[in-house]
Design an enzyme around this catalytic site. Structure first.
Site, PDB file in Angstrom:
ATOM      1  N   ASN A   1      -1.616  -8.652  -2.628  1.00  0.00           N
ATOM      2  CA  ASN A   1      -1.792  -8.751  -4.061  1.00  0.00           C
ATOM      3  C   ASN A   1      -0.706  -7.660  -4.865  1.00  0.00           C
ATOM      4  O   ASN A   1      -0.690  -6.543  -4.471  1.00  0.00           O
ATOM      5  CB  ASN A   1      -3.046  -8.009  -4.467  1.00  0.00           C
TER       6      ASN A   1
ATOM      7  N   GLU B   1     -13.979  -4.942  -1.392  1.00  0.00           N
ATOM      8  CA  GLU B   1     -12.875  -4.048  -1.894  1.00  0.00           C
ATOM      9  C   GLU B   1     -13.534  -2.891  -2.693  1.00  0.00           C
ATOM     10  O   GLU B   1     -14.062  -2.639  -3.940  1.00  0.00           O
ATOM     11  CB  GLU B   1     -11.953  -4.491  -2.723  1.00  0.00           C
TER      12      GLU B   1
ATOM     13  N   HIS C   1     -11.354  -9.075  -9.221  1.00  0.00           N
ATOM     14  CA  HIS C   1     -10.696  -8.127  -8.654  1.00  0.00           C
ATOM     15  C   HIS C   1     -11.205  -6.745  -9.343  1.00  0.00           C
ATOM     16  O   HIS C   1     -11.348  -6.880 -10.708  1.00  0.00           O
ATOM     17  CB  HIS C   1      -9.096  -8.131  -8.928  1.00  0.00           C
TER      18      HIS C   1
ATOM     19  N   GLY D   1      -6.218   1.744  -4.001  1.00  0.00           N
ATOM     20  CA  GLY D   1      -4.857   2.275  -4.535  1.00  0.00           C
ATOM     21  C   GLY D   1      -4.976   3.835  -4.321  1.00  0.00           C
ATOM     22  O   GLY D   1      -4.434   4.531  -5.252  1.00  0.00           O
TER      23      GLY D   1
ATOM     24  N   LYS E   1       0.017  -7.100  -7.676  1.00  0.00           N
ATOM     25  CA  LYS E   1      -0.527  -6.749  -9.027  1.00  0.00           C
ATOM     26  C   LYS E   1       0.579  -7.042 -10.191  1.00  0.00           C
ATOM     27  O   LYS E   1       1.198  -8.178 -10.214  1.00  0.00           O
ATOM     28  CB  LYS E   1      -0.868  -5.339  -8.929  1.00  0.00           C
TER      29      LYS E   1
ATOM     30  N   GLU F   1      -9.687  -4.388 -10.813  1.00  0.00           N
ATOM     31  CA  GLU F   1      -8.855  -4.013 -12.039  1.00  0.00           C
ATOM     32  C   GLU F   1      -9.237  -5.040 -13.152  1.00  0.00           C
ATOM     33  O   GLU F   1      -9.376  -4.394 -14.276  1.00  0.00           O
ATOM     34  CB  GLU F   1      -7.439  -3.843 -11.697  1.00  0.00           C
TER      35      GLU F   1
ATOM     36  N   SER G   1      -6.622   0.199   0.229  1.00  0.00           N
ATOM     37  CA  SER G   1      -5.733   1.164   1.034  1.00  0.00           C
ATOM     38  C   SER G   1      -5.401   1.071   2.223  1.00  0.00           C
ATOM     39  O   SER G   1      -5.592   1.728   3.191  1.00  0.00           O
ATOM     40  CB  SER G   1      -6.005   2.707   0.716  1.00  0.00           C
TER      41      SER G   1
HETATM   42  C1  PEP Z   1      -5.973  -4.459  -3.948  1.00  0.00           C
HETATM   43  O1  PEP Z   1      -5.290  -4.476  -4.983  1.00  0.00           O
HETATM   44  O2  PEP Z   1      -6.700  -5.519  -3.684  1.00  0.00           O
HETATM   45  C2  PEP Z   1      -5.924  -3.400  -3.292  1.00  0.00           C
HETATM   46  C3  PEP Z   1      -6.565  -3.293  -2.085  1.00  0.00           C
HETATM   47  O3  PEP Z   1      -4.900  -2.471  -3.417  1.00  0.00           O
HETATM   48  P1  PEP Z   1      -4.492  -1.235  -2.595  1.00  0.00           P
HETATM   49  O4  PEP Z   1      -4.302  -1.902  -1.002  1.00  0.00           O
HETATM   50  O5  PEP Z   1      -3.234  -0.807  -3.105  1.00  0.00           O
HETATM   51  O6  PEP Z   1      -5.515  -0.289  -2.419  1.00  0.00           O
END
Ligand code: PEP
Length: 252
Positions: free
Chosen positions: A12, A171, A99, A177, A14, A101, A213
């Site tokens: 992803n 997630e 997601h 993040g 972003k 976010e 992460s």
């Molecule tokens: C994501 O954006 O779905 C995500 C898991 O981000 P990160 O790996 O940076 O935690």
């Protein structure tokens, strides 16, 4: 598109990587990563880079490009939004829905995720539904109830055969993040729960990814847990060389 047996490595990007950078990234990544019969690699670029990414990966059947979000309507007066048919025309074959976010920065509701899943299915895009609890919800012992509510709202109306065409990404919000990831055991516990929900609602297969992460240092340990069918990765997917390494070594 994925068969259950294949491990999925989903990136992803972003709000990073414009069209020129996407071409450059894919050229570097595809040279570095020649493909592997037991894995698929999915990229979720920003909408403006979908077409560039899809064209750059057109010769690689193990690579899929998807959108990060869609509106639930197919067309209309929705300034700034993109629809399932529009991203599909640009080369997307999948789409992230819900997601964290989108849910927590943009205020997307559970009901909206349901509409987006249905819009994706009617455009024959593969929805990747993201679910996950916030830290206070986990600490209060409500993680499974939150994820169940998110599954009910997004997928409750989807019939069994269509559920086979949906991927769920667990997630936990506190892990995205933040550099903090769930232990393989915690992730596996939730994956079992998601799998049971899907199979209990008529799905014949259940593909569940983990995100939060994930990086080169922890991917192998997480993927050693058989409940994880793959990973969804933000930050650690932005460098093509690091991502190629994660994809190559992560499923060893
Ligand atoms: C994501 O954006 O779905 C995500 C898991 O981000 P990160 O790996 O940076 O935690």
């Amino acid at each position: 598109m994925t068969e259950l047996k294949k491990r999925v490595f989903a990136a992803n990007w972003k709000m990073h990587v414009g069209p020129d950078d996407a071409r450059e990234y894919l050229s570097a990544f595809l040279q570095r990563y020649p493909g592997h019969p037991d894995r698929e690699v999915w990229f979720f670029p920003p909408a403006v880079s979908i077409e560039a990414a899809a064209r750059a990966a057109a010769n690689r059947h193990d690579v899929t490009v998807g959108a990060q979000d869609i509106h639930w309507e197919a067309k209309g007066a929705f300034t700034g939004a993109v629809s399932a048919p529009l991203v599909k025309a640009a080369g997307a074959r999948a789409v992230l829905v819900g997601h964290s976010e989108r849910r927590h920065v943009f205020g997307e509701s559970d009901a909206e995720t349901g509409r987006k899943v249905r819009a994706a299915l009617s455009a024959t895009l593969l929805p990747v539904l993201c679910v996950g609890e916030k830290l206070d919800e986990r600490e209060a012992g409500n993680a499974m109830a939150v994820v169940t509510r998110q599954l009910d709202a997004a997928l409750g109306d989807v019939d069994g055969p269509n559920l086979d065409g949906i991927v769920v990404a667990y997630e936990p919000v506190w892990a995205i993040g933040t550099g903090r990831n769930a232990t393989p055991r915690d992730a596996a516990e939730m994956h079992k729960h998601v799998r049971a929900w899907l199979l209990g609602h008529g799905a014949r297969r259940a593909v569940v990814l983990y995100g939060g992460s994930v990086n080169q240092g922890n991917a192998a340990e997480l993927l050693a847990e058989p409940e994880l069918n793959g990973v969804l990765v933000g930050g650690a997917s932005l460098d093509p060389f690091g991502w190629a390494q994660l994809v190559q070594t992560g499923a060893a």
